[in-house]
Design an enzyme around this catalytic site. Structure first.
Site, mmCIF file in Angstrom:
data_model
loop_
_atom_site.group_PDB
_atom_site.id
_atom_site.type_symbol
_atom_site.label_atom_id
_atom_site.label_comp_id
_atom_site.label_asym_id
_atom_site.label_seq_id
_atom_site.Cartn_x
_atom_site.Cartn_y
_atom_site.Cartn_z
ATOM 1 N N ALA A 1 0.856 -1.188 0.000
ATOM 2 C CA ALA A 1 0.000 0.000 0.000
ATOM 3 C C ALA A 1 0.888 1.233 0.000
ATOM 4 O O ALA A 1 2.040 1.173 0.417
ATOM 5 C CB ALA A 1 -0.876 -0.016 1.236
ATOM 6 N N CYS A 2 0.341 2.364 -0.451
ATOM 7 C CA CYS A 2 1.133 3.586 -0.485
ATOM 8 C C CYS A 2 1.411 4.032 0.946
ATOM 9 O O CYS A 2 0.566 3.812 1.791
ATOM 10 C CB CYS A 2 0.421 4.657 -1.295
ATOM 11 S SG CYS A 2 -0.424 5.892 -0.351
#
Ligand SMILES: Cc1cc2nc3c(=O)[nH]c(=O)nc-3n(C[C@H](O)[C@H](O)[C@H](O)COP(=O)(O)OP(=O)(O)OC[C@H]3O[C@@H](n4cnc5c(N)ncnc54)[C@H](O)[C@@H]3O)c2cc1C
Lengths: 381, 78
Positions: free
Chosen positions: B16-17
């Site tokens: 995930a970012c």
């Protein structure tokens, strides 16, 4: 035949899991059908959140230490040694000290994070931190004597333990310096490696205006490259240079080397299925807490919830039933926003965080949690 | 398809970012000037994160390639 569960790491995740299994598998442990061994390289259990308060003179490192022997159920075999090698084919662990090798049927890795200041030239010499016990006491000596100049807090890389703690530190420093009448003589700068002030966009959006209001300067897209202790400057890969009088950093983190050596993941973080916490690269191996690469924050609350999931899955397997418990990404964090106010966030894989308005009540809740932590570790809370 | 030969590849699919950008930054840190790093990412956020950071740091984003369910970013270290 006795099934052997071995847990490596007696921090938050490993200790909660050991006590969870002592409770959950009591009949099997009593009957000698199951044996659980917890291995830790230190006879003490260390509760790291206490370190945030040490630099401000509000807590002592000893407030965060208790003998594992007192915390862990007597039904668990406790071994104080450092695991030096994991062989997932032979299902065997070796130790650095005198302990003979140990075989396992089920292995849980809860080895946490390691600080790696040497990755940045000048950091070990010039930077201060509150992410280690000695770092926190050294920083206390510096901070208590600090009366004016540039205070820079630089977050060097992610992931790192407790993504809220860098924000908490600058908010607390701001408030603490105001209370002491020194704030006008101190400039506070906060640097972060990406384009916002926090990895999570919702927390970043909440924190940024608070920082502006409090006159905390921010430098984003700042990835520290080198520190020059002579000129007291820190330079970023993006070409920004900042001068400091007191430099506080969140040093680069990694997991432990033996994980990479065992082929379980890069940088010491174990590649896992983020719902079952089972290692991708080996059978009968789980990871939880900081060492499990799930993308959620490296937080004690995460380690705690994950321990419950691994405990249920192990008990099901040992009893020959399908394991159905899964981890949904649940994370809880109190975020100090000063010396007597805090916010609170709760989120998971699906639901984003929405920070609560800071209040004194939440601050006291955080302190109350810190006090009752020992009941959590024992498995009572 | 590009014919750029990367010196190293970072596979950040599934992260995930800001994971993918941080993984890229980590790899660029240890690369030599002139090295090309290929980043594989399946979060859309990387489509803005990576160009913005490359520009800020003075590294050159040579190409972005769309492959099935992810993108490949080719970044040359300045
Ligand atoms: C300043 C600070 C503030 C924090 N505040 C919060 C907070 O408010 N809320 C929150 O939820 N989290 C907070 N955290 C994060 C939290 O402390 C960690 O995420 C948590 O401790 C992770 O638990 P763990 O079980 O994965 O690892 P740890 O608790 O770090 O335990 C790992 C254990 O494994 C042992 N070990 C490692 N390698 C070996 C080996 N080879 N052999 C034997 N033993 C080994 C270590 O000695 C250690 O005892 C904070 C952290 C810091 C530094």
């Amino acid at each position: 035949m006795t099934e052997h569960v071995v847990i490596v790491g007696g921090g938050t995740g490993g200790t909660v899991l050991a006590n969870d299994l002592a409770d959950r598998l009591e009949p099997e442990l009593d009957a000698g059908d199951v044996r659980v061994t917890l291995v830790n390289d230190d006879p003490d259990h260390v509760y790291k959140p206490v370190w945030l308060y040490v630099p401000f003179g509000q807590r002592e490192p000893d407030d965060g230490r208790r003998a594992l022997d007192d915390l862990v159920d007597d039904a668990i075999d406790l071994r104080i040694d450092r695991v030096s090698d994991i062989d997932t084919e032979a299902r065997r662990l070796r130790f650095r000290g005198n302990s003979p090798p140990v075989s396992y049927d089920h292995l849980v890795l809860a080895t946490g994070s390691t600080l790696e200041p040497d990755r940045i030239p000048g950091l070990a010499e010039a930077g201060h931190d509150y992410y280690s016990e000695s770092g926190a006491t050294d920083l206390r000596d510096e901070l208590l004597a600090f009366t004016d100049g540039d205070l820079v807090l630089s977050v060097i890389g992610t992931p790192h333990m407790c993504p809220a703690a860098p924000l908490e530190f600058v908010f607390m420093a701001d408030d603490w310096l105001r209370e002491r009448g020194l704030r006008e003589d101190v400039d506070i700068t906060y640097t972060y490696p990406i384009q916002r002030v926090h990895g999570n966009p919702h927390i970043a959006e909440w924190a940024r205006p608070l920082m502006e209001e409090r006159d905390i300067r921010t430098e984003t897209f700042f990835n520290a490259e080198a520190i020059d202790p002579e000129t007291e400057t820190i330079t970023s890969m993006e070409g920004t240079e900042l001068e400091y009088d007191l430099l506080v950093t969140i040093p680069p983190h990694a997991g432990v080397d033996l994980i990479e050596e065992a082929g379980l993941g890069d940088d010491g973080w174990v590649d896992v299925d983020r719902h079952t916490l089972e290692a991708e690269a080996a059978e009968n191996v789980y990871a939880l807490g900081d060492t499990a690469d799930t993308g959620v924050p490296n937080a004690g609350s995460v380690a705690h919830y994950q321990a419950g999931v691994v405990g249920q899955r192990l008990a099901s397997k040992i009893r020959g039933r399908p394991a159905t418990a899964t981890y949904d990404g649940k994370t809880l964090c109190f975020i100090e926003t000063g010396m007597d106010a805090a916010s609170f966030v709760e989120f998971d894989y699906e639901k984003p965080p929405s920070p609560a308005p800071p209040s004194e009540k939440l601050h006291w809740s955080k302190l109350a949690y810190n006090e009752s932590y020992w009941l959590t570790a024992r498995g009572l809370l | 398809m590009t014919d750029i030969e990367p010196d190293d590849t970072v596979d950040a699919r599934g992260a995930a970012c800001p994971g993918p950008l941080m993984d890229l930054i980590g790899r660029i840190r240890s690369a030599e000037s002139g090295d090309v790093i290929r980043l594989l990412s399946d979060t859309d956020q990387s489509l803005t994160d990576v160009p913005e950071w490359a520009e800020e740091a003075g590294n050159e984003l040579l190409a972005v390639e769309e492959i099935d369910d992810h993108n490949a970013f080719y970044v040359e270290k300045a």
